[in-house]
Design an enzyme around this catalytic site. Structure first.
Site, PDB file in Angstrom:
ATOM      1  N   HIS A  82      46.073  37.487  59.691  1.00  0.00           N
ATOM      2  CA  HIS A  82      44.982  37.693  58.739  1.00  0.00           C
ATOM      3  C   HIS A  82      44.332  36.348  58.438  1.00  0.00           C
ATOM      4  O   HIS A  82      45.009  35.331  58.326  1.00  0.00           O
ATOM      5  CB  HIS A  82      45.512  38.310  57.442  1.00  0.00           C
ATOM      6  CG  HIS A  82      44.465  38.491  56.386  1.00  0.00           C
ATOM      7  ND1 HIS A  82      43.548  39.522  56.411  1.00  0.00           N
ATOM      8  CD2 HIS A  82      44.162  37.749  55.286  1.00  0.00           C
ATOM      9  CE1 HIS A  82      42.742  39.423  55.362  1.00  0.00           C
ATOM     10  NE2 HIS A  82      43.100  38.355  54.670  1.00  0.00           N
ATOM     11  N   ASP A 161      44.411  47.993  45.116  1.00  0.00           N
ATOM     12  CA  ASP A 161      43.753  46.713  45.391  1.00  0.00           C
ATOM     13  C   ASP A 161      42.240  46.871  45.420  1.00  0.00           C
ATOM     14  O   ASP A 161      41.517  46.026  44.883  1.00  0.00           O
ATOM     15  CB  ASP A 161      44.248  46.141  46.725  1.00  0.00           C
ATOM     16  CG  ASP A 161      43.452  44.909  47.137  1.00  0.00           C
ATOM     17  OD1 ASP A 161      43.416  43.956  46.361  1.00  0.00           O
ATOM     18  OD2 ASP A 161      42.847  44.936  48.221  1.00  0.00           O
ATOM     19  N   ARG A 168      37.635  42.876  39.330  1.00  0.00           N
ATOM     20  CA  ARG A 168      37.641  41.403  39.260  1.00  0.00           C
ATOM     21  C   ARG A 168      36.254  40.842  39.515  1.00  0.00           C
ATOM     22  O   ARG A 168      35.805  39.914  38.841  1.00  0.00           O
ATOM     23  CB  ARG A 168      38.613  40.832  40.295  1.00  0.00           C
ATOM     24  CG  ARG A 168      40.067  40.930  39.908  1.00  0.00           C
ATOM     25  CD  ARG A 168      40.974  40.702  41.104  1.00  0.00           C
ATOM     26  NE  ARG A 168      40.693  39.450  41.792  1.00  0.00           N
ATOM     27  CZ  ARG A 168      40.984  39.202  43.077  1.00  0.00           C
ATOM     28  NH1 ARG A 168      41.556  40.134  43.813  1.00  0.00           N
ATOM     29  NH2 ARG A 168      40.694  38.035  43.611  1.00  0.00           N
ATOM     30  N   SER A 183      46.384  40.637  46.509  1.00  0.00           N
ATOM     31  CA  SER A 183      45.381  41.446  47.209  1.00  0.00           C
ATOM     32  C   SER A 183      45.596  41.376  48.715  1.00  0.00           C
ATOM     33  O   SER A 183      45.651  42.400  49.405  1.00  0.00           O
ATOM     34  CB  SER A 183      43.968  40.955  46.849  1.00  0.00           C
ATOM     35  OG  SER A 183      42.987  41.613  47.616  1.00  0.00           O
ATOM     36  N   LYS A 187      47.932  44.515  51.306  1.00  0.00           N
ATOM     37  CA  LYS A 187      47.368  45.200  52.487  1.00  0.00           C
ATOM     38  C   LYS A 187      48.205  44.914  53.733  1.00  0.00           C
ATOM     39  O   LYS A 187      48.391  45.775  54.586  1.00  0.00           O
ATOM     40  CB  LYS A 187      45.916  44.780  52.699  1.00  0.00           C
ATOM     41  CG  LYS A 187      44.969  45.301  51.623  1.00  0.00           C
ATOM     42  CD  LYS A 187      43.512  45.153  51.999  1.00  0.00           C
ATOM     43  CE  LYS A 187      43.021  43.727  51.884  1.00  0.00           C
ATOM     44  NZ  LYS A 187      42.770  43.291  50.512  1.00  0.00           N
TER      45      LYS A 187
END
Length: 434
Positions: A82, A161, A168, A183, A187
């Site tokens: 990621h 999330d 947010r 967050s 995932k």
């Protein structure tokens, strides 16, 4: 237990229990806790922070708030990759077929771009016919069959999330390390990976502007990984200028294809090889980082990585003739150069501003429902530290609107800073944290 007591506790800088955090996540996900109450708690977290244990409990609760992908049928160690985001970041398009060509299974769910950062799914969809929206059974079957599948997020992963992220954004609580870390990691945990390699970008085109903030975020995610029994390695990379030369969906796919055939920009190569070497290691396919790097390079040289990309595209309905002949990609109506107005050395080109310029051309979206133009974008002809002469080509713009083209020309000249003094090429790999 009630939400008011939980808000008061965090307001007063006390540590929340696992049960209290789970109560909040379950209640908010199922609309039993109002937005204004969730906002109060999120603001208290933003102001007072969270302990490592609280952040991990928040992450696990969010990961458990929806569906979870079970990849156990693959009987392999699954390593997820990621990136925290950037401009010109086509790393997944190159890296994932490359590691898959070494026998590391790749089961990758990616996102779409929003704002100045691009999304891997948008780039893949610029290949005619490529299907990103396939069901989970076929997704897992693809990995079993050819060792790789890259799709859009089709499962309802970590719905808490999504709700908290939107909240947010609306109350100016985006830049909170515990909230960002939970967050990202929620995932990753929900998507079924046992090991995680994170490209934590920092600089003008990244979420974390400074190396110190990037280190703080990396530390938090590594600790979450440890407490959740998911080995995590963070590679801190430089995102002060766009990565590679191309920014824009089709243009980045073309650069990825050329990279897989051996013509890879040096900054992209630095990032791809570092992340790839650690993915191979975490998958249990090679302990030595230098040897892993050599094996990755060999599979670019011998064409195996390129062949794996063609296999991926064909297996998901894409027209591989686009990969074999990049001239088939649709061309923008206007292709024009931006010329340097003086001689010197490129000192900087703010990646975020470049990303905004490309987004304004139509390559990105401001709102999730916006459509994008795959053909538009820019090709940088020079990078930071390069010498330029007056009238050298700095950038080539690909546009489908004359008005947008002229606006992009003007802004790019403002963003690219040229001075007389020579500077060193920026270092891409800033730190490895694990």
């Amino acid at each position: 237990m009630n939400i008011l007591e939980i808000i008061e506790k965090k307001r007063d800088k006390k540590e929340l229990s696992k049960e209290e955090i789970t109560y909040f996540i379950e209640g908010y996900t199922h609309d039993k806790i109002a937005d204004y109450q969730a906002s109060a708690l999120i603001m208290a977290i933003y102001l007072n922070g969270m302990t490592k244990q609280e952040t991990t409990d928040l992450t696990i609760a969010m990961a458990n708030s929806g569906e979870k992908l079970d990849l156990s049928s693959l009987n392999e160690v699954i390593v997820d990759k990621h990136s925290t985001g950037g401009v010109g970041d086509k790393v997944s398009l190159i890296l994932l077929p490359l590691v898959a060509s070494l026998g590391v299974p790749v089961a990758k769910m990616s996102g779409r771009g929003l704002g100045f950062t691009g999304g891997t799914v948008d780039k893949l969809e610029s290949i005619s016919g490529y299907q990103t929206d396939i069901n989970i059974h076929n997704f897992v079957q693809n990995v079993e069959k050819i060792g790789i599948s890259m799709i859009s997020q089709t499962l309802n992963l970590a719905p808490a999330d999504k709700k908290i992220y939107s909240l947010r954004d609306s109350i100016s609580c985006v830049e909170s390390i515990p909230l960002i870390a939970s967050s990202i990691m929620s995932k990753k945990i929900a998507s079924g990976a046992q090991k995680i390699v994170l490209d934590v970008t920092c600089g003008s085109g990244a979420f974390m502007q400074s190396k110190e903030k990037a280190e703080e975020l990396a530390e938090e995610m590594i600790e979450i990984g440890r407490l959740a029994n998911k080995e995590t390695v963070c590679v801190l990379t430089n995102m002060d200028e766009p990565l590679g030369y191309a920014v824009g969906n089709s243009l980045e796919v073309i650069e990825a294809i050329q990279s897989l055939k051996g013509d890879m920009p040096e900054d992209v190569k630095d990032v791809v090889l570092e992340l790839g070497a650690y993915m191979v290691k975490l998958a249990g396919k090679g302990e030595n980082i230098e040897e892993n790097t050599a094996r990755l390079l060999k599979n670019i040289e011998n064409g195996k990585a390129y062949e794996k990309f063609i296999q991926l595209v064909e297996n998901q309905g894409g027209d591989s003739s686009y990969i074999k002949d990049i001239n088939q990609f649709p061309k923008a109506s206007y292709i024009e150069n931006v010329y340097s107005q003086k001689s010197g050395y490129i000192q900087s080109m703010n990646a975020k501003e470049v990303g905004k310029i490309v987004c304004a051309l139509g390559a990105g979206r401001i709102r999730k429902e916006d459509s994008i133009d795959n053909a538009v974008g820019i090709i940088l002809n020079k990078k930071v530290s390069d010498k330029v002469e007056k009238e050298d080509v700095l950038v080539t713009i690909y546009a489908n609107s004359k008005e947008k083209l002229e606006e992009a020309k003007k802004k790019l000249l403002e963003v690219i800073k040229i001075e007389e003094q020579e500077i060193e090429r920026p270092k891409m790999i800033l730190e490895i944290m694990k």
